[in-house]
Design a protein around this motif. Sequence first.
Motif, PDB file in Angstrom:
ATOM      1  N   PRO A 252       8.059   0.707  -1.511  1.00 13.19           N
ATOM      2  CA  PRO A 252       8.247   2.100  -1.988  1.00 13.19           C
ATOM      3  C   PRO A 252       9.642   2.355  -2.559  1.00 13.19           C
TER       4      PRO A 252
ATOM      5  N   PRO B 173       0.811  -1.232   0.000  1.00 17.04           N
ATOM      6  CA  PRO B 173       0.000   0.000   0.000  1.00 17.04           C
ATOM      7  C   PRO B 173       0.842   1.279   0.000  1.00 17.04           C
ATOM      8  N   GLU B 174       1.913   1.299   0.772  1.00 16.43           N
ATOM      9  CA  GLU B 174       2.755   2.500   0.795  1.00 16.43           C
ATOM     10  C   GLU B 174       3.510   2.683  -0.528  1.00 16.43           C
ATOM     11  N   ALA B 175       3.710   1.590  -1.261  1.00 18.23           N
ATOM     12  CA  ALA B 175       4.341   1.679  -2.582  1.00 18.23           C
ATOM     13  C   ALA B 175       3.360   2.264  -3.599  1.00 18.23           C
ATOM     14  N   GLU B 176       2.062   2.015  -3.401  1.00 17.38           N
ATOM     15  CA  GLU B 176       1.050   2.622  -4.275  1.00 17.38           C
ATOM     16  C   GLU B 176       1.110   4.135  -4.169  1.00 17.38           C
ATOM     17  N   GLU B 177       1.246   4.636  -2.937  1.00 23.99           N
ATOM     18  CA  GLU B 177       1.342   6.084  -2.724  1.00 23.99           C
ATOM     19  C   GLU B 177       2.577   6.646  -3.425  1.00 23.99           C
ATOM     20  N   LYS B 178       3.694   5.952  -3.300  1.00 21.15           N
ATOM     21  CA  LYS B 178       4.936   6.388  -3.956  1.00 21.15           C
ATOM     22  C   LYS B 178       4.779   6.325  -5.473  1.00 21.15           C
TER      23      LYS B 178
END
Length: 151
Positions: free
Chosen positions: A144, A84-89
Amino acid sequence: MLSEQNDQYGKEAVDTLMKRMEDDRGKFVVIAAGYRDKMEEFLEMNAGLASRFTYKLHIDDYTDKELLEIFKKMAQKEQYVIAPEAEEKALETIRQMIRTEGANFGNARSIRNMLDATVQQLSIRVSQMPQEQVTKETYQLILPEDIRETK
């Protein structure tokens, strides 16, 4: 590109196309596709060319969120999981690519290249991990720090 300056072959191709469009009017369909500025240049290369294309369709570029969805689907198709945090990145990276590349931004092609660069970075990251920490899932999980913008 058929509309390049001083391109005799391009001019001949356009002249031949125009003759065929006129001679076979009603039986012959021509679909020309390309980036808006290049298509305008193409249509302006001959006075009668633009008038022979009676219907024009412009397709808007994908939004940043649509490009993120494309990125996720491409990754999923190759059996990668995006944290999920990689989606933001990834979304931040896509927005940056849109800003910096401007008219040269290739939409889904650029996203394909971004995924390729991301997978390469994932491989580098995993190759530097202690072997006992590496699992099949490790090779499939995009973090990320793996997200890479392409140039």
